[in-house]
Design a protein around this motif. Sequence first.
Motif, mmCIF file in Angstrom:
data_model
loop_
_atom_site.group_PDB
_atom_site.id
_atom_site.type_symbol
_atom_site.label_atom_id
_atom_site.label_comp_id
_atom_site.label_asym_id
_atom_site.label_seq_id
_atom_site.Cartn_x
_atom_site.Cartn_y
_atom_site.Cartn_z
ATOM 1 N N GLY A 191 0.776 -1.226 0.000
ATOM 2 C CA GLY A 191 0.000 0.000 0.000
ATOM 3 C C GLY A 191 0.812 1.283 0.000
ATOM 4 N N ILE A 192 0.366 2.261 0.769
ATOM 5 C CA ILE A 192 1.000 3.571 0.804
ATOM 6 C C ILE A 192 2.419 3.486 1.345
ATOM 7 N N GLY A 193 2.656 2.637 2.338
ATOM 8 C CA GLY A 193 3.991 2.500 2.898
ATOM 9 C C GLY A 193 4.999 2.028 1.866
ATOM 10 N N LEU A 194 4.623 1.023 1.085
ATOM 11 C CA LEU A 194 5.509 0.523 0.035
ATOM 12 C C LEU A 194 5.724 1.586 -1.035
ATOM 13 N N ALA A 195 4.658 2.298 -1.393
ATOM 14 C CA ALA A 195 4.777 3.363 -2.392
ATOM 15 C C ALA A 195 5.700 4.471 -1.900
ATOM 16 N N ALA A 196 5.642 4.773 -0.600
ATOM 17 C CA ALA A 196 6.536 5.780 -0.034
ATOM 18 C C ALA A 196 7.983 5.308 -0.105
ATOM 19 N N ALA A 197 8.218 4.031 0.224
ATOM 20 C CA ALA A 197 9.575 3.481 0.157
ATOM 21 C C ALA A 197 10.104 3.531 -1.268
ATOM 22 N N GLN A 198 9.256 3.220 -2.226
ATOM 23 C CA GLN A 198 9.666 3.272 -3.637
ATOM 24 C C GLN A 198 10.002 4.695 -4.054
ATOM 25 N N ALA A 199 9.151 5.646 -3.688
ATOM 26 C CA ALA A 199 9.372 7.043 -4.081
ATOM 27 C C ALA A 199 10.658 7.589 -3.473
ATOM 28 N N VAL A 246 16.359 2.926 1.923
ATOM 29 C CA VAL A 246 15.132 2.776 2.690
ATOM 30 C C VAL A 246 15.195 1.547 3.580
ATOM 31 N N VAL A 247 14.657 1.693 4.782
ATOM 32 C CA VAL A 247 14.533 0.586 5.724
ATOM 33 C C VAL A 247 13.047 0.284 5.865
ATOM 34 N N VAL A 248 12.628 -0.861 5.334
ATOM 35 C CA VAL A 248 11.215 -1.232 5.352
ATOM 36 C C VAL A 248 10.944 -2.212 6.481
ATOM 37 N N SER A 249 9.694 -2.237 6.932
ATOM 38 C CA SER A 249 9.353 -3.110 8.048
ATOM 39 C C SER A 249 7.893 -3.520 7.988
ATOM 40 N N SER A 250 7.617 -4.631 8.622
ATOM 41 C CA SER A 250 6.269 -5.169 8.749
ATOM 42 C C SER A 250 6.278 -6.153 9.901
ATOM 43 N N ARG A 251 5.110 -6.552 10.361
ATOM 44 C CA ARG A 251 5.060 -7.515 11.455
ATOM 45 C C ARG A 251 5.423 -8.924 10.996
ATOM 46 N N ARG A 252 5.315 -9.214 9.705
ATOM 47 C CA ARG A 252 5.557 -10.563 9.198
ATOM 48 C C ARG A 252 6.805 -10.606 8.316
ATOM 49 N N GLN A 253 7.692 -11.563 8.613
ATOM 50 C CA GLN A 253 8.943 -11.688 7.878
ATOM 51 C C GLN A 253 8.710 -11.959 6.398
ATOM 52 N N LYS A 298 14.711 -4.216 -4.389
ATOM 53 C CA LYS A 298 16.026 -4.506 -4.970
ATOM 54 C C LYS A 298 15.939 -4.683 -6.475
ATOM 55 N N SER A 299 14.842 -5.263 -6.960
ATOM 56 C CA SER A 299 14.662 -5.439 -8.406
ATOM 57 C C SER A 299 14.511 -4.106 -9.128
ATOM 58 N N GLN A 300 14.182 -3.053 -8.363
ATOM 59 C CA GLN A 300 14.043 -1.704 -8.908
ATOM 60 C C GLN A 300 15.299 -0.868 -8.641
ATOM 61 N N GLY A 327 -7.694 7.390 -5.284
ATOM 62 C CA GLY A 327 -6.314 7.570 -5.712
ATOM 63 C C GLY A 327 -5.482 6.310 -5.631
ATOM 64 N N GLU A 328 -4.252 6.397 -6.134
ATOM 65 C CA GLU A 328 -3.289 5.301 -6.122
ATOM 66 C C GLU A 328 -2.237 5.571 -5.041
ATOM 67 N N PRO A 329 -1.676 4.500 -4.446
ATOM 68 C CA PRO A 329 -0.639 4.685 -3.428
ATOM 69 C C PRO A 329 0.531 5.526 -3.911
ATOM 70 N N GLU A 330 0.907 5.378 -5.184
ATOM 71 C CA GLU A 330 2.037 6.123 -5.731
ATOM 72 C C GLU A 330 1.811 7.625 -5.686
ATOM 73 N N GLU A 331 0.557 8.043 -5.729
ATOM 74 C CA GLU A 331 0.264 9.472 -5.683
ATOM 75 C C GLU A 331 0.513 10.046 -4.289
ATOM 76 N N ILE A 332 0.419 9.212 -3.273
ATOM 77 C CA ILE A 332 0.760 9.636 -1.915
ATOM 78 C C ILE A 332 2.271 9.544 -1.702
ATOM 79 N N GLY A 333 2.876 8.490 -2.254
ATOM 80 C CA GLY A 333 4.322 8.321 -2.117
ATOM 81 C C GLY A 333 5.097 9.508 -2.661
ATOM 82 N N GLY A 334 4.663 10.051 -3.781
ATOM 83 C CA GLY A 334 5.335 11.202 -4.368
ATOM 84 C C GLY A 334 5.252 12.427 -3.483
ATOM 85 N N THR A 335 4.100 12.613 -2.829
ATOM 86 C CA THR A 335 3.940 13.745 -1.916
ATOM 87 C C THR A 335 4.870 13.609 -0.714
#
Length: 268
Positions: A38-46, A54-61, A72-74, A233-241
């Motif tokens: 979602g938005i968190g991933l889009a923010a990390a990408q942006a 970027v240091v990403v995190s989630s409750r599940r490994q 990494k593929s990007q 809207g799309e998550p990427e539109e928030i990530g850019g902001t």
Amino acid sequence: MFRGLSRFLRTNPVSVQRRMSHSSLDGKVAIVTASTDGIGLAAAQALGKRGAHVVVSSRRQANVDKAVALLKSQSIRVTGTTCNVGKGEDREKLVQLTVDQCGGIDILVSNAAVNPFFGNILDSTEDVWDKILSVNVKAAFLLTKLVSLLILQCLLGSVERSCCVSLQGLGPYCVSKTALLGLTRALAPELAHSNIRVNCVAPGIIKTRFSSATVIVFFFSCSSCGKTKTLIGEPEEIGGTIAFLCSDDASYITGETVTVTGGMSCRL
């Protein structure tokens, strides 16, 4: 939802800094919580596409591993770890890992949030309120405090927090997000003397797994007016902001809430 702390000066020579675009985040280190979807991933990408590590995190490994592989593929520099922001030991682990592996912290985007309740706000229980306020508000503040204590001497930054517009059935959740507007306004003058910027991002209805039920309800409520495609809207539109607010282009913006709603009528 949406939050970050940006460093104004690292060890880069001034000549290198001058050649960099104001919007470049090259050399910066960004923590983004709840960032495997979602938005968190889009923010990390942006942030990553603009040069940040970027240091990403989630409750599940498993979710962390999937997000790390995608980034990494990007060609994005990324570190991943599990983190439940509602637990103090997890917040401390996240910060310490970032310092140990990346050498510092420049940006914090506090995106993690929960919503265990949908229905009439008067039917919500004390346990629901404790859970929502603990994760959505208290944890956001405590993580910001933990990070800011490490960087008060030399950083310039911003804290992005996502904030949903008020929707029927999401009363406690929306109250918790509205509280982040006040937290942003309270933190901004407190941290300004240390050259730390604090801002809030208030998205409208964004197509994510987290908001899927809300999107469905909103679709039916707006289908008659023919504006659904414009307002969702799309998550990427928030990530850019978020990336913009973390850049030097936003160096004179602090204590503000930026609404990104596609024209949806709302008041903060």
